[in-house]
Design a protein around this motif. Structure first.
Motif, mmCIF file in Angstrom:
data_model
loop_
_atom_site.group_PDB
_atom_site.id
_atom_site.type_symbol
_atom_site.label_atom_id
_atom_site.label_comp_id
_atom_site.label_asym_id
_atom_site.label_seq_id
_atom_site.Cartn_x
_atom_site.Cartn_y
_atom_site.Cartn_z
ATOM 1 N N ASP A 186 -26.990 -21.680 50.112
ATOM 2 C CA ASP A 186 -25.991 -22.712 49.843
ATOM 3 C C ASP A 186 -25.573 -23.390 51.147
ATOM 4 O O ASP A 186 -25.474 -22.739 52.199
ATOM 5 N N ALA A 193 -27.185 -25.568 52.897
ATOM 6 C CA ALA A 193 -28.277 -26.004 53.760
ATOM 7 C C ALA A 193 -28.536 -27.499 53.574
ATOM 8 O O ALA A 193 -28.256 -28.081 52.524
ATOM 9 N N THR A 194 -29.079 -28.128 54.612
ATOM 10 C CA THR A 194 -29.537 -29.508 54.492
ATOM 11 C C THR A 194 -31.003 -29.485 54.066
ATOM 12 O O THR A 194 -31.830 -28.825 54.699
ATOM 13 N N LEU A 250 -30.765 -28.899 43.432
ATOM 14 C CA LEU A 250 -30.053 -28.410 44.615
ATOM 15 C C LEU A 250 -28.788 -29.203 44.919
ATOM 16 O O LEU A 250 -28.057 -28.865 45.851
ATOM 17 N N ARG A 290 -25.503 -27.325 45.344
ATOM 18 C CA ARG A 290 -25.452 -26.211 46.300
ATOM 19 C C ARG A 290 -25.690 -26.636 47.742
ATOM 20 O O ARG A 290 -25.246 -25.976 48.666
ATOM 21 N N CYS A 291 -26.442 -27.726 47.913
ATOM 22 C CA CYS A 291 -26.885 -28.099 49.253
ATOM 23 C C CYS A 291 -26.601 -29.575 49.526
ATOM 24 O O CYS A 291 -26.239 -30.327 48.621
ATOM 25 N N GLN A 292 -26.803 -29.959 50.769
ATOM 26 C CA GLN A 292 -26.744 -31.367 51.136
ATOM 27 C C GLN A 292 -28.174 -31.894 51.064
ATOM 28 O O GLN A 292 -29.014 -31.558 51.898
#
Length: 522
Positions: free
Chosen positions: A438, A440-441, A452, A455-457
């Motif tokens: 979670d 993360a780019t 995603l 949860r993510c960028q």
């Protein structure tokens, strides 16, 4: 096998013959209650069928960051208190679409992209109901009143809009149909409300608003409404282009660049205008015209007002665009036509009914209805999209392997196997994305990053330099990113010592950024 498009159209028209004969043989009048029941049942079936197909597409990763992910992230951010009309790309939404916020209460109740999957087909199918009642008022014949909503539901462009990602343009057919129904009921204030608020769905709909104004100007006793619609189209355009984007959003409206309207000099402007008009004589134009009129059995041709004043502006603005996807009515670019053509069809049917009545040929009503239904079914079966089709256009040639619509799936083992393979690949991709922490780019292809977003960028290819992860799926790539751009990024990552390359399944590629300690060990 690829078949010439015009041959496929001829086959669809030929389907009119046996259906016309059947309609002639029946001749029995259809009770209004039966016609109404058919329309309501068809609307329910289409809503459920495309809702189910949308769920399958979502599970198979056949929706993308553009545009499904944009709307989902925009509503997710708003539901979490992060601001209105902002999406995962980090800035303000690049369209004027306040109507998208009608979904916000649903996201506050349950923050899930499944609202988009359900909303799109349901509101589109619902437009058949006001269309039926509008037709009944104008035509006074249940058979003819039933035709327009059925032709609308079976229109291949309906299928394309219902199945392709999510676009708030799906609201337009219902919105326009409610306005058209108000006009048939002589409720002009209600008509003006629905017409003048069309641009709240999307800025593009200043065009059908202006077209409605031209239509009203041609009708005796309705010219004031025509002036109001034209004035509304002009004022909305000025507000959106000169106030909303530059002053309120403080962003460029880059979609405006699809039309070369202005240049630094008068001669340049005239040359640009000439280039726009020149697109009307390109080879694909007759095919586009056929693709629009065929599903409605060419009935809009019978009403010059409906065709010239309602249909041609909404079609012409796409044909003169410098953007080839608009010229070919790709994906959601036919949304205005999906909503306007049923109204034009009702107007054409009214002219046909008057002609048959004057010539004392009313016994041919069944034959006309049968012919229209035959063309409707044939064009739907041939040209409506399959759930796994993406970025596919049949105007250059009809590919029999990609035709057949939803009706083909139960009878085609090949298509079922293709869909099964996509579902298996999506399950493998889900395992891979589960390994991404979670926060993360992640840079991903259009179809791979959707799951995603919460949860993510997430960034679309090519994304920023030195992201934590780069995710690709060669089995589910449909050409949104250019091959050159994609291959260049892949080669750069393969040569970069800061990334570890991991391969999963048949074509899932993951590049993981290494920590300094791991990099030293390598």
């Amino acid at each position: 096998m690829t078949v010439n498009y015009y041959i496929a159209v001829t086959a669809a028209v030929a389907a009119a013959v046996p259906f016309a004969a059947a309609g002639w043989a029946l001749r029995r009048p259809l009770p209004e209650k039966t016609a109404r029941g058919i329309v309501f049942a068809a609307a329910a079936v289409f809503a459920l069928a495309y809702w189910g197909a949308g769920v399958v597409k979502y599970r198979a990763d056949l929706f993308g960051l553009w545009d499904f992910g944009i709307y989902d992230s925009m509503l997710h951010i708003a539901a979490q208190g992060g601001g209105l009309l902002r999406d995962f790309r980090g800035g303000a939404f690049d369209h004027f679409s306040p109507a998208a916020l009608v979904l916000l209460p649903f996201y506050q109740l349950w923050d899930s992209p499944h609202w988009l999957i359900a909303f799109q087909p349901v509101v589109m199918a619902a437009a058949a109901i006001p269309l039926y009642f509008a037709g009944l008022r104008l035509l006074r014949n249940p058979v003819y009143a039933m035709l327009a909503p059925l032709l609308y539901l079976f229109n291949p462009y309906f299928a394309r809009l219902a199945l392709f990602d999510f676009h708030i343009e799906c609201l337009f057919p219902l919105w326009f149909a409610l306005g058209f129904l108000a006009w048939t009921q002589h409720r002009m204030r209600r008509f003006l409300f629905w017409m003048l608020t069309l641009p709240l769905i999307k800025e593009d709909f200043v065009i059908p608003l202006g077209a409605a104004g031209l239509w009203m100007l041609s009708l005796r006793g309705r010219r004031r409404a025509g002036v109001l619609c034209l004035a509304g189209a002009l004022l909305w355009t000025l507000f959106i282009l000169k106030i909303h984007f530059p002053l309120l959003v403080k962003a460029d409206y880059w979609h405006y660049g699809r039309y070369e309207l202005f240049a630094p000099t008068l001669s340049g402007t005239l040359a640009n205008f000439g280039a726009m008009l020149a697109r009307l004589v390109q080879p694909h134009v007759p095919a586009v015209l056929l693709s629009v009129l065929l599903p409605f059995a060419f009935l809009p041709l019978l009403s010059w007002r409906g065709l010239i004043l309602l249909v041609l502006p909404t079609l012409g603005i796409q044909l003169v665009s410098a953007f080839d996807q608009q010229q070919l009515l790709f994906s959601h670019y036919a949304s205005a036509l999906v909503g306007v053509l049923p109204a034009a069809t009702i107007l054409g049917l009214r002219q046909l009914r008057i002609l048959l009545w004057k010539q004392k040929l009313t016994r041919y009503i069944g034959a006309v209805a049968g012919a229209a239904l035959g063309i409707m079914l044939a064009s739907h079966i041939l040209f409506a999209d399959l759930p796994q089709n993406r970025y596919y256009i049949h105007l250059a040639g009809y590919d029999t392997a990609r035709g057949g619509s939803l009706l083909a799936i139960p009878f085609s083992a090949e298509r079922r196997e293709e869909l099964r393979g996509k579902l298996q690949n999506a399950a493998e991709l889900k395992k891979v994305t589960g390994r991404i922490p979670d926060g993360a780019t992640v840079v991903a292809q259009n179809e791979t990053g959707l799951k995603l977003l919460r949860r993510c960028q997430v960034f679309n290819v090519p994304g920023p330099e030195k992201a934590d992860f780069y995710l690709f799926d060669r089995e589910n790539h449909h050409g949104y990113e250019s091959p050159e751009e994609l291959n260049s990024l892949l080669m750069r990552l393969l040569r970069d010592p800061d990334y570890r390359f991991e391969r999963y399944g048949k074509g899932i590629l993951l590049f993981r950024k290494l920590t300094p300690s791991v990099r030293t060990k390598r």
